[in-house]
Design a protein around this motif. Structure first.
Motif, PDB file in Angstrom:
ATOM      1  N   PHE A  64       7.942  -3.699  31.477  1.00 31.85           N
ATOM      2  CA  PHE A  64       9.008  -4.669  31.247  1.00 31.85           C
ATOM      3  C   PHE A  64       9.740  -4.271  29.968  1.00 31.85           C
ATOM      4  N   ILE A  65      11.075  -4.260  30.023  1.00 29.57           N
ATOM      5  CA  ILE A  65      11.861  -4.059  28.806  1.00 29.57           C
ATOM      6  C   ILE A  65      12.275  -5.451  28.332  1.00 29.57           C
ATOM      7  N   TYR A  66      12.203  -5.691  27.028  1.00 31.76           N
ATOM      8  CA  TYR A  66      12.626  -7.010  26.548  1.00 31.76           C
ATOM      9  C   TYR A  66      13.622  -6.884  25.408  1.00 31.76           C
ATOM     10  N   ASN A  67      14.369  -7.959  25.241  1.00 28.66           N
ATOM     11  CA  ASN A  67      15.378  -8.058  24.199  1.00 28.66           C
ATOM     12  C   ASN A  67      14.688  -8.568  22.940  1.00 28.66           C
ATOM     13  N   LYS A  68      14.519  -7.687  21.938  1.00 32.29           N
ATOM     14  CA  LYS A  68      13.749  -8.066  20.750  1.00 32.29           C
ATOM     15  C   LYS A  68      14.397  -9.233  20.013  1.00 32.29           C
ATOM     16  N   GLU A  69      15.739  -9.216  19.976  1.00 32.56           N
ATOM     17  CA  GLU A  69      16.429 -10.304  19.275  1.00 32.56           C
ATOM     18  C   GLU A  69      16.192 -11.638  19.965  1.00 32.56           C
ATOM     19  N   ALA A  70      16.206 -11.615  21.298  1.00 35.67           N
ATOM     20  CA  ALA A  70      15.976 -12.857  22.035  1.00 35.67           C
ATOM     21  C   ALA A  70      14.565 -13.370  21.774  1.00 35.67           C
ATOM     22  N   PHE A  71      13.597 -12.450  21.762  1.00 32.42           N
ATOM     23  CA  PHE A  71      12.211 -12.861  21.520  1.00 32.42           C
ATOM     24  C   PHE A  71      12.079 -13.487  20.138  1.00 32.42           C
ATOM     25  N   ALA A  72      12.754 -12.874  19.133  1.00 31.35           N
ATOM     26  CA  ALA A  72      12.666 -13.404  17.773  1.00 31.35           C
ATOM     27  C   ALA A  72      13.336 -14.772  17.696  1.00 31.35           C
ATOM     28  N   GLU A  73      14.478 -14.892  18.379  1.00 33.52           N
ATOM     29  CA  GLU A  73      15.230 -16.144  18.338  1.00 33.52           C
ATOM     30  C   GLU A  73      14.448 -17.295  18.955  1.00 33.52           C
ATOM     31  N   VAL A  74      13.837 -17.024  20.109  1.00 39.45           N
ATOM     32  CA  VAL A  74      13.074 -18.067  20.782  1.00 39.45           C
ATOM     33  C   VAL A  74      11.717 -18.250  20.090  1.00 39.45           C
ATOM     34  N   GLY A  75      11.296 -17.208  19.406  1.00 34.47           N
ATOM     35  CA  GLY A  75      10.025 -17.298  18.709  1.00 34.47           C
ATOM     36  C   GLY A  75       8.829 -17.049  19.600  1.00 34.47           C
ATOM     37  N   VAL A  76       8.903 -15.994  20.390  1.00 36.38           N
ATOM     38  CA  VAL A  76       7.749 -15.647  21.226  1.00 36.38           C
ATOM     39  C   VAL A  76       7.306 -14.223  20.904  1.00 36.38           C
ATOM     40  N   GLU A  77       6.038 -13.982  21.206  1.00 44.38           N
ATOM     41  CA  GLU A  77       5.462 -12.656  20.967  1.00 44.38           C
ATOM     42  C   GLU A  77       5.339 -11.933  22.300  1.00 44.38           C
ATOM     43  N   VAL A  78       5.162 -10.630  22.221  1.00 49.61           N
ATOM     44  CA  VAL A  78       4.962  -9.837  23.432  1.00 49.61           C
ATOM     45  C   VAL A  78       3.675 -10.292  24.129  1.00 49.61           C
ATOM     46  N   PRO A  79       3.753 -10.671  25.414  1.00 51.65           N
ATOM     47  CA  PRO A  79       2.565 -11.168  26.103  1.00 51.65           C
ATOM     48  C   PRO A  79       1.600 -10.046  26.476  1.00 51.65           C
ATOM     49  N   LYS A  80       0.307 -10.344  26.339  1.00 52.22           N
ATOM     50  CA  LYS A  80      -0.720  -9.361  26.707  1.00 52.22           C
ATOM     51  C   LYS A  80      -1.372  -9.739  28.028  1.00 52.22           C
ATOM     52  N   THR A  81      -1.509 -11.054  28.273  1.00 47.21           N
ATOM     53  CA  THR A  81      -2.164 -11.489  29.506  1.00 47.21           C
ATOM     54  C   THR A  81      -1.164 -12.238  30.370  1.00 47.21           C
ATOM     55  N   GLU A  82      -1.587 -12.439  31.612  1.00 49.41           N
ATOM     56  CA  GLU A  82      -0.708 -13.104  32.559  1.00 49.41           C
ATOM     57  C   GLU A  82      -0.361 -14.513  32.084  1.00 49.41           C
ATOM     58  N   ALA A  83      -1.352 -15.233  31.552  1.00 51.33           N
ATOM     59  CA  ALA A  83      -1.102 -16.596  31.088  1.00 51.33           C
ATOM     60  C   ALA A  83      -0.065 -16.588  29.968  1.00 51.33           C
ATOM     61  N   GLU A  84      -0.215 -15.643  29.052  1.00 50.27           N
ATOM     62  CA  GLU A  84       0.753 -15.537  27.959  1.00 50.27           C
ATOM     63  C   GLU A  84       2.143 -15.207  28.499  1.00 50.27           C
ATOM     64  N   PHE A  85       2.173 -14.343  29.527  1.00 48.20           N
ATOM     65  CA  PHE A  85       3.435 -13.920  30.126  1.00 48.20           C
ATOM     66  C   PHE A  85       4.215 -15.134  30.645  1.00 48.20           C
ATOM     67  N   PHE A  86       3.497 -15.996  31.391  1.00 47.88           N
ATOM     68  CA  PHE A  86       4.194 -17.159  31.942  1.00 47.88           C
ATOM     69  C   PHE A  86       4.542 -18.171  30.852  1.00 47.88           C
ATOM     70  N   ALA A  87       3.713 -18.225  29.794  1.00 49.11           N
ATOM     71  CA  ALA A  87       4.027 -19.106  28.672  1.00 49.11           C
ATOM     72  C   ALA A  87       5.325 -18.655  28.002  1.00 49.11           C
ATOM     73  N   VAL A  88       5.471 -17.326  27.848  1.00 48.02           N
ATOM     74  CA  VAL A  88       6.693 -16.785  27.251  1.00 48.02           C
ATOM     75  C   VAL A  88       7.903 -17.129  28.121  1.00 48.02           C
ATOM     76  N   LEU A  89       7.759 -16.916  29.436  1.00 44.47           N
ATOM     77  CA  LEU A  89       8.869 -17.209  30.355  1.00 44.47           C
ATOM     78  C   LEU A  89       9.267 -18.683  30.260  1.00 44.47           C
ATOM     79  N   GLU A  90       8.242 -19.543  30.229  1.00 41.88           N
ATOM     80  CA  GLU A  90       8.492 -20.983  30.181  1.00 41.88           C
ATOM     81  C   GLU A  90       9.252 -21.360  28.906  1.00 41.88           C
ATOM     82  N   LYS A  91       8.830 -20.734  27.804  1.00 42.28           N
ATOM     83  CA  LYS A  91       9.440 -21.067  26.524  1.00 42.28           C
ATOM     84  C   LYS A  91      10.907 -20.611  26.473  1.00 42.28           C
ATOM     85  N   ILE A  92      11.174 -19.427  27.036  1.00 42.01           N
ATOM     86  CA  ILE A  92      12.560 -18.941  27.054  1.00 42.01           C
ATOM     87  C   ILE A  92      13.408 -19.849  27.935  1.00 42.01           C
ATOM     88  N   LYS A  93      12.799 -20.314  29.015  1.00 42.32           N
ATOM     89  CA  LYS A  93      13.536 -21.185  29.925  1.00 42.32           C
ATOM     90  C   LYS A  93      13.880 -22.502  29.233  1.00 42.32           C
TER      91      LYS A  93
END
Lengths: 308, 417
Positions: free
Chosen positions: B141-170
């Protein structure tokens, strides 16, 4: 002696004048057509071509994997045709009737404007409509929003239920100029005396259209129907340009043309199979032949012709 | 008289020009990589021609989707180029079996490749090699570093974290969580199913077991990726059903989406388009501490048309492709396509470097449907496209998809019957 002189000279010039057209047509149409029919009776085993008779057709209609795809494509083709018959041709007739009205201003402009899409390439039409309808960049959601109907918008080209109808309507938009022009020409050829005598009998306006003009242009409508039939069952370009060879979503826009292309030339990891491809092409040929024959013998021969 | 002289001069000049051109051998290269036209013309071809006077190269790519069909027709008609860019596995194998690709097992440069790298372009028993492995692509997965910083999420390592990140961006609402559409279908399978799948079927272990008939597509390991895909739908943009592949690329590079399920081939294109910083992460694992598996897919090979009039020149070129000189030019001219040669190559592009670094951290595998399994009708790869798109849209459940694919595969593939 006298007999010899009256024996007509062989008219070489007929042969000479026919030859170029016959040769070219044979080389690019007749030979490939028969070669395709021939190819459908063969298959390839270990790099050699062997004759298998009608085995390919048995596979196409008997094997569930092939036949479901075939019937799906054929069904979609009929729907594609039906939309054209129900939308394109009535609108074409209506437009022609309006255009032939003597009091209409700018008739020449409307005529050209409606006819222009017909001369556009499929690729342009497919790409332009894909952009217009795109949920991301398209103007369709914005336009609907502007009139307060945003809720009606759906990503039509991506939904199984709408994609084929949407593409059919795009095709209608592109080709509505053809029936319009043919009917327009037919309407213009109706002699004024008939319409005038009808007027004397009190038949004017809409009644004149339904009772006088429509029966007189029926042969033209027949021709248009059969042209639509042939064009629709040979269609391929628009679907390929808009949805690709897999005719997504979930084969809901797959018609015989795209099915044949995918089989014949292969797609991604699927290798091309010229023999099954030819089998599908032969089936398409048969379907179109049957359709045209039904029309010629069933409808055309019974149609009444009026002599003016 | 004067006219004759003119014609004679013209004829003479043609002959002279003809002989002048005949001194150089021109090799025409067939390829589907029309995106790389500039790189071939500016970097690769000049480097080769400088080292090999007398051989000229001409790169003539066609559109990716049409390449196989166009190439097959050209080969059958005898008008194909001297050098042929090889799709991995069956498409090229069929060309070899049909006598269109020459055997090049004894090429000197072939020693530079591991057997895994060569597997994409050798016969099933690995005795005959017909293409030089050129490049692989890695999924992630390629991600937008600025977007991650703006929303305040970290790179997900596990599936649960992945969906948590998606939810937070949403919830944040400024970005579309993930840029992918199902209109073209293949992204759903290639960047979806085969991207996240190896974590479930444990890479090569599951892939080879499937080929051997020991696992089935209805097994949990093969259905679980579909379950995850089915959960993606709410995080894709509005109208993702009609979103095409170029749409997704544009949405991401315009900075409107935060995450892009990717193949590393996007790197060079994205570098030129995106004006924000990008990073990459590999498919999140099920539980923290699990081994990660990535799809490091053998993607491009290059071989020789058996009917080429210049076999010696073609072999010289192929040997050069196998050299580390080519690998270095190629890897840096085209960041995101990673050379398969065992010779060490340094990649300078940071994003591409991130992708290639996973080779040390995770287990590599290739796409599950490519070797052997897409030989029959129905075609498993095409069906996987279709099933992945259908599962995301919810028109088919993961279990139904697995069942349908298994039935299709079992209908022609003996080890699965």
């Amino acid at each position: 002696m006298a007999e010899q002189q009256t024996k007509p000279k062989f008219r070489w010039h007929i042969l000479v004048f026919l030859a170029p057209a016959v040769l070219v047509y044979t080389a690019v149409m007749i030979y490939p057509l028969f070669n395709t029919l021939r190819l459908s009776l063969f298959t390839e085993v270990d790099q050699t071509r062997i004759f298998v008779g009608l085995q390919n057709f048995r596979t196409l209609f008997g094997d569930a994997i092939w036949s479901t795809q075939f019937w799906n494509a054929l069904g979609n083709n009929f729907w594609f045709f039906l939309v054209h018959m129900l939308v394109q041709n009535p609108i074409g007739v209506a437009l022609a009737a309006i255009l032939s009205h003597p009091k209409l201003r700018f008739a020449g402009f409307y005529r050209s404007a409606i006819f222009i899409p017909t001369i556009l390439s499929f690729v342009i039409v497919g790409f332009a409509w894909k952009l217009i309808l795109s949920p991301i960049w398209g103007i369709a959601p914005g336009l609907l929003d502007a009139v307060g109907l945003k809720s009606l918008y759906a990503p039509w080209l991506g939904k199984e239920a709408y994609a084929l109808t949407t593409l059919s309507l795009v095709s209608v938009w592109q080709f509505v100029g053809i029936p319009m022009m043919l009917i327009y020409a037919a309407l213009l050829s109706i002699p004024d005396e008939i319409l005038e005598s009808a007027e004397v009998d009190g038949i004017t306006g809409l009644a004149a259209f339904w009772k006088i003009k429509l029966p007189l242009i029926l042969p033209s409508i027949g021709i248009i129907s059969i042209l639509t039939f042939v064009a629709n069952f040979n269609a391929f370009d628009l679907i390929y340009a808009a949805q690709g060879a897999l005719a997504g979503p979930d084969f809901s826009t797959d018609i015989l043309g795209t099915f044949m292309y995918r089989t014949f030339f292969g797609f991604q990891l699927q290798l091309g199979d010229p023999h099954m491809g030819s089998t599908i092409a032969s089936a398409m040929f048969a379907i179109i032949l049957i359709g045209v024959c039904l029309y010629l013998f069933g409808i055309q021969s019974r149609m009444r012709r009026y002599q003016f | 008289m004067k006219k004759t002289t003119v014609i004679a001069t013209m004829l003479a000049s043609t002959i002279i020009a003809g002989t002048a051109a005949a001194e150089d051998v021109t090799l025409t290269i067939e390829s589907w990589r029309n995106d790389d036209l500039a790189i071939w013309q500016n970097d690769i071809i000049p480097a080769f021609e400088a080292a090999h006077p007398g051989i000229k190269l001409k790169f003539t790519p066609s559109a990716p989707a049409e390449y196989n069909a166009v190439l097959n027709s050209k080969l059958d008609a005898g008008s194909a180029g001297d050098i042929i860019t090889c799709r991995p596995f069956d498409a090229s194998q069929a060309l070899y079996e049909a006598g269109h690709l020459a055997e090049i097992s004894d090429l000197d440069g072939m020693a530079n490749f591991s057997s895994v790298a060569k597997s994409g372009w050798s016969t099933d028993d690995a005795t005959v090699q017909y293409c030089v492995p050129m490049a692989s692509v890695i999924h992630g997965f390629i991600y937008n570093k600025e977007a991650f910083a703006e929303v305040g999420v970290e790179v997900p390592k596990t599936e649960a974290e992945f969906f948590a990140v998606l939810e937070k961006i949403k919830e944040d609402g400024n970005y579309i969580p993930m840029a992918m559409g199902t209109n073209d279908q293949w992204e759903a399978a290639t960047m979806g199913y085969n991207n996240i799948g190896p974590n479930y079927w444990k890479g090569e272990e599951g892939r080879l077991a499937l080929i051997a008939g020991e696992q089935k597509l209805t097994d949990e390991a093969w259905i679980a990726p579909y379950r995850q895909l089915a959960k993606w739908a709410p995080y894709l943009g509005d109208g993702y059903e009609a979103q095409t592949y170029p749409d997704s690329q544009n949405i991401f590079t315009l900075g409107r989406a935060a995450i892009y399920p990717a193949g590393s081939w996007e790197v060079s294109g994205f570098n030129g388009l995106a004006d924000f910083e990008m990073g990459a992460f590999y498919p999140p694992v099920q539980k923290a501490g699990d081994t990660c598996y990535i799809s490091d897919h053998t993607d491009i090979g290059i071989g020789m048309n058996a009917a080429t009039p210049n076999p010696e020149a073609a072999k010289t070129f192929l040997n050069w492709v196998a050299s580390s000189e080519f690998s270095t030019i190629f890897a840096n001219a085209l960041p995101g396509f990673f050379p398969l040669s065992s010779a060490p190559v340094t990649v300078e592009d940071p994003l591409a470097e991130e992708f290639i670094s996973w080779r040390g951290e995770c287990e590599s595998s290739i796409r599950s449907t490519y070797q052997i399994l897409s030989r029959g009708t129905p075609n498993l790869e095409n069906d996987t496209w279709n099933a992945s798109a259908a599962v995301i849209k919810g028109s088919e459940t993961p279990e139904e998809a697995g069942k349908r694919l298994q039935e299709g595969l079992a209908s022609w593939y003996a080890p699965q019957q």
